[in-house]
Write an enzyme that holds these catalytic residues in place. Structure first.
Site, PDB file in Angstrom:
ATOM      1  N   SER A 139       0.942  -1.107  -0.138  1.00  0.00           N
ATOM      2  CA  SER A 139       0.047  -0.076   0.054  1.00  0.00           C
ATOM      3  C   SER A 139       1.025   1.207  -0.088  1.00  0.00           C
ATOM      4  O   SER A 139       2.142   1.237   0.371  1.00  0.00           O
ATOM      5  CB  SER A 139      -0.904   0.001   1.358  1.00  0.00           C
ATOM      6  OG  SER A 139      -1.311   1.334   1.322  1.00  0.00           O
ATOM      7  N   TYR A 152      -1.835  -1.810  10.485  1.00  0.00           N
ATOM      8  CA  TYR A 152      -2.045  -1.896   8.991  1.00  0.00           C
ATOM      9  C   TYR A 152      -0.584  -1.478   8.471  1.00  0.00           C
ATOM     10  O   TYR A 152       0.014  -2.233   7.706  1.00  0.00           O
ATOM     11  CB  TYR A 152      -3.013  -1.191   8.398  1.00  0.00           C
ATOM     12  CG  TYR A 152      -3.156  -1.314   6.902  1.00  0.00           C
ATOM     13  CD1 TYR A 152      -3.770  -2.247   6.588  1.00  0.00           C
ATOM     14  CD2 TYR A 152      -2.751   0.079   6.120  1.00  0.00           C
ATOM     15  CE1 TYR A 152      -4.131  -2.185   5.061  1.00  0.00           C
ATOM     16  CE2 TYR A 152      -3.175  -0.189   4.822  1.00  0.00           C
ATOM     17  CZ  TYR A 152      -3.770  -1.219   4.214  1.00  0.00           C
ATOM     18  OH  TYR A 152      -3.946  -1.179   2.807  1.00  0.00           O
TER      19      TYR A 152
END
Length: 252
Positions: A139, A152
């Site tokens: 990401s 995350y």
């Protein structure tokens, strides 16, 4: 000739928007695809759309070794040795100050993203043809930090370290290993993120992201899939150990 003609591909997170969009594109380019997810109903839908002559599915939790090994064995039995391994399964976890961050949420997030990618490599790469490609969905969060996103962001950084180790080990076999780094995408995953973030920011999080993305919008799932196709195909034949940013300039 199509870019993935005759190739065998495994896509985890196959029921999500990026996984499904990638599966459609891979099949259009000649691949046979094994889709993997915990969401059985959605897997059935996606495979139904693609056609059972071109795709199959397995329900599996990527954090569980037996599940992942079963998926890889099933793929080889169904289609033959693997050419493309797309480790794409993910979960957001939670956002909270460090003192309040739930330990279980931290562990669960790393289990899916990091342990999941590790297990895909452990059981998938020995069943891959030389010259293949492994793609790990990281990401834009894998190259930055933000307060409160401890599970995350930590997981997305860790995936880059895993990728770099694998790229070195797999190079003698001609297997390329790279990470894919989407920014915000128009999908249910991102809507959940933005729903949680809006009260924290005190403003509409979707509008906030569009303002900080130089291209001024969220990506469409098919745009991320096109980048996955590049890494999956021979178009990326000399690309390994790399971070492919697909974030509209957000990390620039």
């Amino acid at each position: 000739m199509r870019l993935l003609e005759g190739k065998v591909c495994v896509i985890t997170g196959g029921a999500g928007s990026i996984g499904a969009a990638s599966a459609r594109l891979f099949v259009d380019e000649g691949a046979r695809v094994m889709l993997v997810d915990v969401a059985e109903a959605r897997l059935r839908e996606v495979v139904g759309e693609l056609g059972e002559a071109f795709a199959a599915w397995e329900v599996a939790d990527v954090s569980k070794p037996r599940d992942v090994e079963r998926v890889m064995e099933s793929t080889v039995r169904t289609y033959g040795p693997i050419d493309v391994l797309f480790s794409n399964a993910g979960t957001m976890g939670v956002m909270a100050p460090i003192a309040e961050y739930p330990l279980e949420a931290f562990d669960d997030t790393l289990a899916v993203h990091v342990r999941g990618a590790f297990l895909c490599a452990k059981y998938g790469l020995p069943r891959m043809r030389d010259g293949g490609s492994m793609i790990i969905t990281s990401s834009v969060a894998g190259v930055r930090g933000d307060a409160g996103v401890y599970g995350y962001i930590t997981a997305k950084h860790a995936q880059v370290g895993l990728m770099r180790c694998l790229a070195k080990e797999m190079a003698p076999r001609g297997i390329r290993v790279n990470t894919l780094h989407p920014g915000p995408v128009e999908n249910s995953f991102q809507r959940g993120v933005e729903s949680s973030l809006t009260p924290i920011l005190g403003r509409n999080a979707t509008e906030f992201f569009d303002e900080i993305i130089p291209l001024g919008r969220h990506a469409r799932p098919v745009e991320i899939a096109r980048s996955a196709l590049y890494l999956a195909s021979e178009q990326s034949s000399f690309t390994t150990g790399s971070l492919l940013m697909v974030d509209g300039g957000m990390s620039a």
